[in-house]
Design a protein around this motif. Structure first.
Motif, PDB file in Angstrom:
ATOM      1  N   GLU A  74       0.839  -1.198   0.000  1.00 44.39           N
ATOM      2  CA  GLU A  74       0.000   0.000   0.000  1.00 44.39           C
ATOM      3  C   GLU A  74       0.872   1.246   0.000  1.00 44.39           C
ATOM      4  O   GLU A  74       1.905   1.289   0.678  1.00 44.39           O
ATOM      5  N   VAL A  75       0.453   2.244  -0.752  1.00 42.21           N
ATOM      6  CA  VAL A  75       1.059   3.568  -0.707  1.00 42.21           C
ATOM      7  C   VAL A  75      -0.044   4.545  -0.307  1.00 42.21           C
ATOM      8  O   VAL A  75      -1.032   4.705  -1.026  1.00 42.21           O
ATOM      9  N   LEU A  76       0.120   5.182   0.856  1.00 44.20           N
ATOM     10  CA  LEU A  76      -0.917   6.033   1.431  1.00 44.20           C
ATOM     11  C   LEU A  76      -0.442   7.473   1.527  1.00 44.20           C
ATOM     12  O   LEU A  76       0.759   7.727   1.674  1.00 44.20           O
ATOM     13  N   PRO A  77      -1.359   8.428   1.507  1.00 48.53           N
ATOM     14  CA  PRO A  77      -0.974   9.822   1.748  1.00 48.53           C
ATOM     15  C   PRO A  77      -0.637  10.040   3.215  1.00 48.53           C
ATOM     16  O   PRO A  77      -0.967   9.216   4.079  1.00 48.53           O
ATOM     17  N   LEU A  78      -0.001  11.164   3.497  1.00 50.69           N
ATOM     18  CA  LEU A  78       0.411  11.462   4.869  1.00 50.69           C
ATOM     19  C   LEU A  78      -0.767  11.435   5.831  1.00 50.69           C
ATOM     20  O   LEU A  78      -0.654  10.942   6.959  1.00 50.69           O
ATOM     21  N   ALA A  79      -1.925  11.917   5.390  1.00 51.53           N
ATOM     22  CA  ALA A  79      -3.090  11.991   6.277  1.00 51.53           C
ATOM     23  C   ALA A  79      -3.575  10.619   6.724  1.00 51.53           C
ATOM     24  O   ALA A  79      -4.284  10.498   7.728  1.00 51.53           O
ATOM     25  N   ALA A  80      -3.205   9.566   5.995  1.00 55.40           N
ATOM     26  CA  ALA A  80      -3.678   8.213   6.310  1.00 55.40           C
ATOM     27  C   ALA A  80      -2.676   7.409   7.131  1.00 55.40           C
ATOM     28  O   ALA A  80      -2.854   6.203   7.314  1.00 55.40           O
ATOM     29  N   ALA A  81      -1.655   8.067   7.651  1.00 56.01           N
ATOM     30  CA  ALA A  81      -0.608   7.343   8.379  1.00 56.01           C
ATOM     31  C   ALA A  81      -1.148   6.627   9.611  1.00 56.01           C
ATOM     32  O   ALA A  81      -0.730   5.505   9.918  1.00 56.01           O
ATOM     33  N   VAL A  82      -2.081   7.237  10.322  1.00 53.46           N
ATOM     34  CA  VAL A  82      -2.618   6.605  11.533  1.00 53.46           C
ATOM     35  C   VAL A  82      -3.332   5.309  11.195  1.00 53.46           C
ATOM     36  O   VAL A  82      -3.181   4.298  11.892  1.00 53.46           O
ATOM     37  N   ASP A  83      -4.102   5.323  10.109  1.00 56.58           N
ATOM     38  CA  ASP A  83      -4.780   4.098   9.685  1.00 56.58           C
ATOM     39  C   ASP A  83      -3.765   3.007   9.378  1.00 56.58           C
ATOM     40  O   ASP A  83      -3.935   1.852   9.804  1.00 56.58           O
ATOM     41  N   GLY A  84      -2.700   3.350   8.660  1.00 58.92           N
ATOM     42  CA  GLY A  84      -1.679   2.368   8.342  1.00 58.92           C
ATOM     43  C   GLY A  84      -1.002   1.817   9.581  1.00 58.92           C
ATOM     44  O   GLY A  84      -0.787   0.606   9.706  1.00 58.92           O
ATOM     45  N   LEU A  85      -0.662   2.682  10.518  1.00 63.27           N
ATOM     46  CA  LEU A  85      -0.011   2.235  11.752  1.00 63.27           C
ATOM     47  C   LEU A  85      -0.931   1.370  12.604  1.00 63.27           C
ATOM     48  O   LEU A  85      -0.485   0.391  13.225  1.00 63.27           O
ATOM     49  N   THR A  86      -2.216   1.713  12.624  1.00 63.27           N
ATOM     50  CA  THR A  86      -3.175   0.930  13.410  1.00 63.27           C
ATOM     51  C   THR A  86      -3.267  -0.497  12.876  1.00 63.27           C
ATOM     52  O   THR A  86      -3.234  -1.472  13.640  1.00 63.27           O
ATOM     53  N   ARG A  87      -3.359  -0.625  11.560  1.00 59.27           N
ATOM     54  CA  ARG A  87      -3.460  -1.958  10.968  1.00 59.27           C
ATOM     55  C   ARG A  87      -2.145  -2.718  11.074  1.00 59.27           C
ATOM     56  O   ARG A  87      -2.134  -3.936  11.277  1.00 59.27           O
ATOM     57  N   LEU A  88      -1.025  -2.001  10.974  1.00 56.38           N
ATOM     58  CA  LEU A  88       0.265  -2.643  11.161  1.00 56.38           C
ATOM     59  C   LEU A  88       0.391  -3.197  12.570  1.00 56.38           C
ATOM     60  O   LEU A  88       0.824  -4.338  12.773  1.00 56.38           O
ATOM     61  N   GLY A  89       0.003  -2.412  13.561  1.00 53.62           N
ATOM     62  CA  GLY A  89       0.090  -2.858  14.939  1.00 53.62           C
ATOM     63  C   GLY A  89      -0.788  -4.050  15.244  1.00 53.62           C
ATOM     64  O   GLY A  89      -0.478  -4.859  16.120  1.00 53.62           O
ATOM     65  N   ALA A  90      -1.905  -4.174  14.492  1.00 53.43           N
ATOM     66  CA  ALA A  90      -2.827  -5.296  14.691  1.00 53.43           C
ATOM     67  C   ALA A  90      -2.449  -6.512  13.866  1.00 53.43           C
ATOM     68  O   ALA A  90      -3.122  -7.553  13.948  1.00 53.43           O
ATOM     69  N   GLY A  91      -1.402  -6.415  13.056  1.00 50.93           N
ATOM     70  CA  GLY A  91      -0.993  -7.531  12.208  1.00 50.93           C
ATOM     71  C   GLY A  91      -1.871  -7.730  10.996  1.00 50.93           C
ATOM     72  O   GLY A  91      -1.935  -8.838  10.451  1.00 50.93           O
ATOM     73  N   ASP A  92      -2.546  -6.666  10.558  1.00 50.69           N
ATOM     74  CA  ASP A  92      -3.493  -6.779   9.446  1.00 50.69           C
ATOM     75  C   ASP A  92      -2.930  -6.246   8.134  1.00 50.69           C
ATOM     76  O   ASP A  92      -3.685  -5.841   7.245  1.00 50.69           O
ATOM     77  N   THR A  93      -1.622  -6.222   7.985  1.00 49.60           N
ATOM     78  CA  THR A  93      -1.014  -5.767   6.740  1.00 49.60           C
ATOM     79  C   THR A  93      -0.122  -6.868   6.178  1.00 49.60           C
ATOM     80  O   THR A  93       0.297  -7.783   6.898  1.00 49.60           O
ATOM     81  N   VAL A  94       0.165  -6.773   4.890  1.00 48.39           N
ATOM     82  CA  VAL A  94       1.156  -7.641   4.267  1.00 48.39           C
ATOM     83  C   VAL A  94       2.229  -6.753   3.648  1.00 48.39           C
ATOM     84  O   VAL A  94       1.970  -5.612   3.266  1.00 48.39           O
ATOM     85  N   GLY A  95       3.450  -7.303   3.561  1.00 47.78           N
ATOM     86  CA  GLY A  95       4.520  -6.510   2.989  1.00 47.78           C
ATOM     87  C   GLY A  95       4.700  -5.208   3.741  1.00 47.78           C
ATOM     88  O   GLY A  95       4.579  -5.134   4.956  1.00 47.78           O
ATOM     89  N   ARG A  96       4.949  -4.142   2.973  1.00 46.48           N
ATOM     90  CA  ARG A  96       5.205  -2.847   3.584  1.00 46.48           C
ATOM     91  C   ARG A  96       4.148  -1.833   3.202  1.00 46.48           C
ATOM     92  O   ARG A  96       3.718  -1.761   2.053  1.00 46.48           O
ATOM     93  N   VAL A  97       3.740  -1.030   4.178  1.00 46.86           N
ATOM     94  CA  VAL A  97       2.854   0.098   3.961  1.00 46.86           C
ATOM     95  C   VAL A  97       3.727   1.350   3.956  1.00 46.86           C
ATOM     96  O   VAL A  97       4.512   1.578   4.885  1.00 46.86           O
ATOM     97  N   VAL A  98       3.602   2.157   2.904  1.00 47.43           N
ATOM     98  CA  VAL A  98       4.468   3.301   2.721  1.00 47.43           C
ATOM     99  C   VAL A  98       3.639   4.565   2.650  1.00 47.43           C
ATOM    100  O   VAL A  98       2.577   4.601   2.002  1.00 47.43           O
ATOM    101  N   ILE A  99       4.113   5.614   3.312  1.00 50.99           N
ATOM    102  CA  ILE A  99       3.466   6.926   3.314  1.00 50.99           C
ATOM    103  C   ILE A  99       4.225   7.857   2.369  1.00 50.99           C
ATOM    104  O   ILE A  99       5.454   7.913   2.389  1.00 50.99           O
ATOM    105  N   THR A 100       3.487   8.594   1.527  1.00 51.95           N
ATOM    106  CA  THR A 100       4.105   9.547   0.608  1.00 51.95           C
ATOM    107  C   THR A 100       3.587  10.961   0.890  1.00 51.95           C
ATOM    108  O   THR A 100       2.511  11.325   0.454  1.00 51.95           O
ATOM    109  N   PRO A 101       4.364  11.741   1.662  1.00 56.84           N
ATOM    110  CA  PRO A 101       3.918  13.110   1.968  1.00 56.84           C
ATOM    111  C   PRO A 101       3.724  13.973   0.736  1.00 56.84           C
ATOM    112  O   PRO A 101       2.895  14.863   0.730  1.00 56.84           O
TER     113      PRO A 101
END
Length: 326
Positions: A299-326
């Motif tokens: 996933e490539v997410l905008p800066l505003a979506a960083a909290v969503d990405g971190l929340t799912r990462l912390g819960a183990g609900d992501t695969v590979g890497r989630v990247v933020i692009t400011p």
């Protein structure tokens, strides 16, 4: 500029605020970069919670890994404005912002063969995997490598590095979607721990011998099972405890089965033996150039979506890497 800041400790959704702050300026030995991409890491979640080994004073900007463009250099820094680099920011000015500060010793040339998002996801996971497999475990061609959480950011790097080293890679994942990811990464055998007993499958697949090297970023039950299916003179690499439980292994078991428990704290090399980091980076550049490794960016997410990405990462609900692009 916009930056996420931890203003109070807790889960990312509770701890982080998106704020406007002045652009940070580099001090001696530092450089400022315009953030092109920032890869999310489990340590970012731990930083929000106050559970990481480094605890910057509040408020601070998390984001421990990035790809960026140099926009200013401090005294004594031999870098060019406009240079594309990857590395680890100097907290409290982390990568979840439009501009970040890095110590020059922690900045490395970005691989030309990778996109900004892929390059941002290369440094920590692949450095850790390379040092763990080659320096700490001395992985040999033809050996069997067992990788836990193989569809995650750290595990997916270990799968690719193991294949590049000529090992037979057995991947352990949770669920059919992650099993498909591990298969596409090149794992020779994929085990869904929700459907199969990975200990029994590993023993059967190796003719009872077990895995020569175990890559464990999970801890808990993953470690306990690994100790039951590690080979004679095998090496269990302790990478982290994403499962939330730190094992307390009985050392008599390691004695009786004649295996090694090997700790891997890559960050110490940055402090105590930085030449190891530089050597690993050169090797990773070569592997990336040949296509042997390529970070799995899901996933490539905008800066505003960083909290969503971190929340799912912390819960183990992501695969590979989630990247933020400011």
């Amino acid at each position: 500029m916009r930056a996420w800041q931890v203003t109070r400790l807790g889960e990312p959704a509770d701890a982080l605020d998106l704020v406007d702050v002045p652009e940070p300026q580099p001090g001696p030995g530092q450089l400022a970069v315009r953030v092109r991409a920032s890869a999310l890491n489990f340590p970012d979640v731990l930083l929000c919670r106050g559970h990481y080994q480094v605890r910057p004073p509040l408020p601070f900007t998390p984001g421990v890994e990035l790809c960026g463009e140099v926009i200013a250099v401090g005294e004594g820094v031999d870098r060019q404005v406009g240079e594309r680099i990857i590395g680890t920011p100097a907290l409290p000015t982390g990568g979840l912002a439009e501009v970040a500060i890095l110590d020059a010793v922690d900045a490395f040339p970005a691989p030309e063969s990778l996109t900004d998002a892929e390059a941002a996801a290369l440094h920590i996971a692949y450095q850790t995997g390379f040092v763990a497999l080659h320096r700490r475990a001395q992985l040999q061609t033809g050996e069997t490598l067992l990788v836990h959480a193989a569809a995650g950011g750290v595990g997916s790097a270990a799968v690719q590095l193991g294949k590049a080293a000529g090992a037979r890679v057995i991947a352990v994942v949770g669920g059919p979607a992650k099993a498909e990811v591990a298969t596409k990464l090149g794992a020779d055998l994929v085990i869904d721990r929700r459907e199969q007993d990975f200990v029994a499958v590993v023993k059967e697949a190796t003719g009872g011998r077990g895995a020569d090297v175990v890559y464990d970023p999970v801890g808990g039950d993953a470690y306990a099972g690994s100790a039951r299916c590690v080979a004679f003179e095998g090496r269990i690499l302790v990478i982290g405890f994403a499962g939330g439980t730190v094992p307390a292994p009985p050392l008599n078991h390691a004695l009786i089965k004649n295996y090694s428990i090997v700790g891997v704290h890559w960050g110490l090399y940055r402090q105590l033996d930085p030449a190891v980091v530089s050597q690993a980076h050169r090797a990773l550049l070569d592997l990336a150039a040949t296509g042997a490794i390529r970070p799995l960016v899901s996933e490539v997410l905008p800066l505003a979506a960083a909290v969503d990405g971190l929340t799912r990462l912390g819960a183990g609900d992501t695969v590979g890497r989630v990247v933020i692009t400011p």
